[in-house]
Design a protein around this motif. Structure first.
Motif, PDB file in Angstrom:
ATOM      1  N   LYS A 190     142.639  94.216  43.241  1.00 23.32           N
ATOM      2  CA  LYS A 190     142.591  95.594  43.743  1.00 23.32           C
ATOM      3  C   LYS A 190     143.895  96.289  43.362  1.00 23.32           C
ATOM      4  CE  LYS A 190     142.393  95.823  48.222  1.00 23.32           C
ATOM      5  NZ  LYS A 190     142.166  95.566  49.652  1.00 23.32           N
ATOM      6  N   ASP A 191     144.132  97.480  43.906  1.00 23.83           N
ATOM      7  CA  ASP A 191     145.380  98.231  43.691  1.00 23.83           C
ATOM      8  C   ASP A 191     145.683  98.427  42.206  1.00 23.83           C
ATOM      9  OD1 ASP A 191     145.647  98.185  46.428  1.00 23.83           O
ATOM     10  OD2 ASP A 191     147.063  96.523  46.462  1.00 23.83           O
ATOM     11  N   CYS A 192     144.704  98.927  41.468  1.00 15.93           N
ATOM     12  CA  CYS A 192     144.860  99.101  40.016  1.00 15.93           C
ATOM     13  C   CYS A 192     145.247 100.540  39.690  1.00 15.93           C
ATOM     14  CB  CYS A 192     143.567  98.739  39.299  1.00 15.93           C
ATOM     15  SG  CYS A 192     143.628  98.975  37.519  1.00 15.93           S
ATOM     16  N   ALA A 193     146.388 100.705  39.012  1.00 19.61           N
ATOM     17  CA  ALA A 193     146.891 102.027  38.618  1.00 19.61           C
ATOM     18  C   ALA A 193     147.162 102.030  37.119  1.00 19.61           C
ATOM     19  CB  ALA A 193     148.156 102.365  39.390  1.00 19.61           C
ATOM     20  N   ILE A 194     146.488 102.907  36.381  1.00 14.21           N
ATOM     21  CA  ILE A 194     146.648 103.002  34.930  1.00 14.21           C
ATOM     22  C   ILE A 194     147.775 103.981  34.599  1.00 14.21           C
ATOM     23  CG2 ILE A 194     145.512 103.697  32.782  1.00 14.21           C
ATOM     24  CD1 ILE A 194     142.855 102.885  34.016  1.00 14.21           C
ATOM     25  N   PHE A 195     148.638 103.605  33.669  1.00 10.93           N
ATOM     26  CA  PHE A 195     149.702 104.500  33.192  1.00 10.93           C
ATOM     27  C   PHE A 195     149.074 105.728  32.538  1.00 10.93           C
ATOM     28  CE2 PHE A 195     151.911 100.710  33.990  1.00 10.93           C
ATOM     29  CZ  PHE A 195     153.276 100.835  33.788  1.00 10.93           C
ATOM     30  N   GLU A 196     149.787 106.869  32.601  1.00 10.54           N
ATOM     31  CA  GLU A 196     149.223 108.135  32.123  1.00 10.54           C
ATOM     32  C   GLU A 196     149.361 108.342  30.611  1.00 10.54           C
ATOM     33  OE1 GLU A 196     149.498 111.007  36.013  1.00 10.54           O
ATOM     34  OE2 GLU A 196     151.284 110.846  34.758  1.00 10.54           O
ATOM     35  N   GLU A 197     150.031 107.441  29.931  1.00  9.16           N
ATOM     36  CA  GLU A 197     150.111 107.528  28.474  1.00  9.16           C
ATOM     37  C   GLU A 197     150.258 106.134  27.886  1.00  9.16           C
ATOM     38  OE1 GLU A 197     154.552 108.363  27.084  1.00  9.16           O
ATOM     39  OE2 GLU A 197     153.889 109.913  28.497  1.00  9.16           O
ATOM     40  N   LYS A 198     149.945 106.023  26.609  1.00 10.05           N
ATOM     41  CA  LYS A 198     150.072 104.740  25.937  1.00 10.05           C
ATOM     42  C   LYS A 198     151.549 104.389  25.723  1.00 10.05           C
ATOM     43  CE  LYS A 198     145.770 104.615  23.224  1.00 10.05           C
ATOM     44  NZ  LYS A 198     145.228 104.570  21.842  1.00 10.05           N
ATOM     45  N   ILE A 199     151.814 103.099  25.646  1.00 12.11           N
ATOM     46  CA  ILE A 199     153.138 102.591  25.294  1.00 12.11           C
ATOM     47  C   ILE A 199     152.948 101.673  24.105  1.00 12.11           C
ATOM     48  CG2 ILE A 199     155.183 101.328  26.086  1.00 12.11           C
ATOM     49  CD1 ILE A 199     154.250 101.960  28.961  1.00 12.11           C
ATOM     50  N   ASN A 200     153.579 102.016  22.979  1.00 11.42           N
ATOM     51  CA  ASN A 200     153.416 101.225  21.747  1.00 11.42           C
ATOM     52  C   ASN A 200     151.938 101.018  21.411  1.00 11.42           C
ATOM     53  OD1 ASN A 200     156.268 100.910  21.530  1.00 11.42           O
ATOM     54  ND2 ASN A 200     156.177  99.220  23.006  1.00 11.42           N
ATOM     55  N   GLU A 201     151.187 102.125  21.502  1.00 13.16           N
ATOM     56  CA  GLU A 201     149.772 102.168  21.128  1.00 13.16           C
ATOM     57  C   GLU A 201     148.858 101.358  22.039  1.00 13.16           C
ATOM     58  OE1 GLU A 201     148.775 104.317  18.851  1.00 13.16           O
ATOM     59  OE2 GLU A 201     150.880 104.860  18.684  1.00 13.16           O
ATOM     60  N   LYS A 202     149.326 101.000  23.215  1.00  7.93           N
ATOM     61  CA  LYS A 202     148.492 100.244  24.154  1.00  7.93           C
ATOM     62  C   LYS A 202     148.446 100.949  25.513  1.00  7.93           C
ATOM     63  CE  LYS A 202     149.760  95.801  22.072  1.00  7.93           C
ATOM     64  NZ  LYS A 202     150.494  94.523  22.280  1.00  7.93           N
ATOM     65  N   TYR A 203     147.307 100.834  26.177  1.00  8.07           N
ATOM     66  CA  TYR A 203     147.194 101.269  27.559  1.00  8.07           C
ATOM     67  C   TYR A 203     147.765 100.178  28.458  1.00  8.07           C
ATOM     68  CZ  TYR A 203     143.801 104.695  25.798  1.00  8.07           C
ATOM     69  OH  TYR A 203     143.179 105.715  25.116  1.00  8.07           O
ATOM     70  N   TYR A 204     148.348 100.594  29.573  1.00  7.98           N
ATOM     71  CA  TYR A 204     148.877  99.631  30.535  1.00  7.98           C
ATOM     72  C   TYR A 204     148.357  99.962  31.930  1.00  7.98           C
ATOM     73  CZ  TYR A 204     152.152  97.440  27.289  1.00  7.98           C
ATOM     74  OH  TYR A 204     152.684  96.737  26.255  1.00  7.98           O
ATOM     75  N   ALA A 205     148.250  98.926  32.746  1.00 12.57           N
ATOM     76  CA  ALA A 205     147.825  99.115  34.137  1.00 12.57           C
ATOM     77  C   ALA A 205     148.518  98.095  35.030  1.00 12.57           C
ATOM     78  CB  ALA A 205     146.314  98.953  34.263  1.00 12.57           C
ATOM     79  N   LEU A 206     148.811  98.523  36.242  1.00 13.56           N
ATOM     80  CA  LEU A 206     149.258  97.624  37.293  1.00 13.56           C
ATOM     81  C   LEU A 206     148.033  97.203  38.100  1.00 13.56           C
ATOM     82  CD1 LEU A 206     152.353  99.689  38.478  1.00 13.56           C
ATOM     83  CD2 LEU A 206     152.367  97.707  36.948  1.00 13.56           C
ATOM     84  N   HIS A 207     148.017  95.968  38.567  1.00 11.56           N
ATOM     85  CA  HIS A 207     146.899  95.505  39.386  1.00 11.56           C
ATOM     86  C   HIS A 207     147.387  94.370  40.275  1.00 11.56           C
ATOM     87  CE1 HIS A 207     145.924  91.823  36.845  1.00 11.56           C
ATOM     88  NE2 HIS A 207     146.668  92.524  36.008  1.00 11.56           N
ATOM     89  N   ARG A 208     146.511  93.945  41.212  1.00 11.20           N
ATOM     90  CA  ARG A 208     146.948  92.910  42.133  1.00 11.20           C
ATOM     91  C   ARG A 208     145.875  91.842  42.331  1.00 11.20           C
ATOM     92  NH1 ARG A 208     147.975  93.761  48.393  1.00 11.20           N
ATOM     93  NH2 ARG A 208     145.887  92.890  48.498  1.00 11.20           N
ATOM     94  N   PRO A 209     145.918  90.789  41.502  1.00 10.93           N
ATOM     95  CA  PRO A 209     145.098  89.622  41.815  1.00 10.93           C
ATOM     96  C   PRO A 209     145.700  88.914  43.021  1.00 10.93           C
ATOM     97  CG  PRO A 209     146.513  89.166  39.946  1.00 10.93           C
ATOM     98  CD  PRO A 209     146.730  90.616  40.298  1.00 10.93           C
ATOM     99  N   SER A 210     144.896  88.188  43.771  1.00  6.88           N
ATOM    100  CA  SER A 210     145.387  87.524  44.971  1.00  6.88           C
ATOM    101  C   SER A 210     144.969  86.063  44.977  1.00  6.88           C
ATOM    102  CB  SER A 210     144.846  88.210  46.233  1.00  6.88           C
ATOM    103  OG  SER A 210     145.273  89.551  46.283  1.00  6.88           O
ATOM    104  N   SER A 211     145.829  85.238  45.497  1.00  7.55           N
ATOM    105  CA  SER A 211     145.548  83.817  45.603  1.00  7.55           C
ATOM    106  C   SER A 211     145.781  83.369  47.033  1.00  7.55           C
ATOM    107  CB  SER A 211     146.453  83.013  44.654  1.00  7.55           C
ATOM    108  OG  SER A 211     146.309  81.629  44.884  1.00  7.55           O
ATOM    109  N   PRO A 212     144.789  82.738  47.663  1.00 10.71           N
ATOM    110  CA  PRO A 212     144.966  82.312  49.059  1.00 10.71           C
ATOM    111  C   PRO A 212     145.825  81.061  49.205  1.00 10.71           C
ATOM    112  CG  PRO A 212     142.817  81.653  48.259  1.00 10.71           C
ATOM    113  CD  PRO A 212     143.453  82.452  47.161  1.00 10.71           C
ATOM    114  N   GLN A 213     146.069  80.326  48.126  1.00 10.44           N
ATOM    115  CA  GLN A 213     146.827  79.075  48.221  1.00 10.44           C
ATOM    116  C   GLN A 213     148.075  79.134  47.349  1.00 10.44           C
ATOM    117  OE1 GLN A 213     143.629  76.397  47.222  1.00 10.44           O
ATOM    118  NE2 GLN A 213     143.062  76.108  49.356  1.00 10.44           N
ATOM    119  N   LEU A 214     147.923  78.914  46.043  1.00 11.91           N
ATOM    120  CA  LEU A 214     149.057  79.071  45.149  1.00 11.91           C
ATOM    121  C   LEU A 214     149.260  80.544  44.831  1.00 11.91           C
ATOM    122  CD1 LEU A 214     148.370  76.139  42.641  1.00 11.91           C
ATOM    123  CD2 LEU A 214     149.991  76.168  44.541  1.00 11.91           C
ATOM    124  N   GLY A 215     150.506  80.968  44.703  1.00  8.95           N
ATOM    125  CA  GLY A 215     150.764  82.377  44.419  1.00  8.95           C
ATOM    126  C   GLY A 215     150.672  83.221  45.666  1.00  8.95           C
TER     127      GLY A 215
END
Length: 355
Positions: A190-215
């Protein structure tokens, strides 16, 4: 009302709360709006728009807990549980567990409101709500971030079902017709936020995978050639023991480009589920490099409407607008009402660079 702490540098709107559940009508008869939460924010037709998460539940019957879900036909179905059933755990106002299966107490959809001044909002005609649609959204859709790239609005939102919680993508140009692109990050994410412009010809996004045990509940960065296929995942921010963000962290809206780096406003929660806001500063050319991070919150629950509500002691944002040095931040307070605040980019950078 408690006084704001020294670390809180937000200037809250005098009109707060801007929107309360009673300000909108339920989507159908027999339902009531319990909460307005965490809006995505954008500019369109010279107006400020919020894409609200509207959480509804059925009118409750004495001695029962009634839960709404979407069934296999995409229709809302109401499940009824007796409060005295020994197989029912209804201790959490957000989730009930029956015979080992979890259900959300409310069903969320996304709804548009707009404003000429960014303070007084109304629901416009001819712009319809966005509802859950398939088996991956049977428990509703939540907490949408909006990123505009070349006139295309990209909506990253949380898809919720008994199968898990993942990130969906919807795209639109006019907010009347929608292209649903499906799940782009599988559960649990969840918590996925896409950057508003490309960086070095790539799209970037922040996101949050979750782990109940490790991580744990950490902020990750990913890249994509087309906004659909994401890879090269890197963890950029973890929780910190004995701090305001010790239990979970997650991205807010799209990072803001500054001369010092990409500025990301993020939320953090502690073991008592107290949610505050802080900031990350990421390298302009390689956003996987964290240059600085808030030692103390930039904004924390201090006002009565932030301290008490459906789930109190919460400030949560996934939407803002930027005008020169000012961030016009819109946020959910106590998982019930919508509020606004202003923060200075330079003031935030000063706190980060001082660290």
């Amino acid at each position: 009302m408690k006084p704001a702490l020294v670390t809180d540098i937000a200037k809250r709107f005098k009109q707060n709360p801007l929107l309360k559940p009673a300000d909108l009508k339920p989507s159908r008869d027999g339902m009531v709006i319990e909460c307005l939460l965490n809006p995505g924010v954008f500019r369109f037709n010279n107006m400020t728009w919020l894409l609200l998460r509207v959480a509804e539940r059925p009118v409750q019957q004495a001695g029962h807990i009634s839960i709404p879900i979407y069934n296999e036909d995409g229709e809302i179905e109401i499940l009824h549980f007796k409060k005295d059933d020994p197989d029912l755990d209804g201790s959490d106002p957000r989730v009930v567990c029956y015979r080992g299966k979890d259900y959300l107490t409310t069903l969320s959809h996304l709804r548009l409101v707009c404003s000429a001044d960014g303070k007084v909002f109304q629901q416009p005609e001819h712009y319809h709500p966005i509802f859950g649609k398939d088996k991956l959204e049977t428990y509703g859709i939540e907490d949408c971030r909006v990123t505009e790239i070349d006139g295309l609005f990209n909506l990253t939102y949380t898809m919720v079902s008994a199968l898990g919680v993942g990130v969906g993508l919807i795209q639109t140009k006019d907010w009347k017709s929608y292209d649903r692109r499906g799940m782009i990050f599988p559960p649990h994410n969840k918590d996925c936020a896409i950057f508003e412009e490309k960086i070095n010809e790539k799209y970037y996004a922040l996101h949050r995978p979750s782990s109940p045990q490790l991580g744990g509940n950490y902020i990750w960065l990913s890249e994509s050639p087309d906004l659909i296929h994401w890879g090269n995942h890197k963890c950029i921010a973890t929780t910190r023991k004995n701090t305001w963000d010790s239990a979970r962290v997650g991205a807010g809206a799209a990072p803001i480009k500054t001369s010092e780096g990409w500025l990301e406003i993020y939320h953090g929660a502690d073991a008592n589920h107290r949610y505050c806001l802080g900031a990350l500063l990421l390298d302009l050319n390689d956003p996987s490099k964290v240059l600085a991070r808030s030692e103390f919150p930039l904004m924390e629950p201090t006002e009565e409407y932030e301290l008490t509500g459906f789930f109190g002691n919460v400030i949560f944002t996934n939407g803002h607008l930027v005008n020169d040095d000012t961030i016009h931040l819109y946020y959910g307070a106590s998982d019930e009402v919508i509020c606004g605040a202003e923060l200075s980019i330079q003031s935030i950078l000063q706190t980060l660079l001082a660290n």
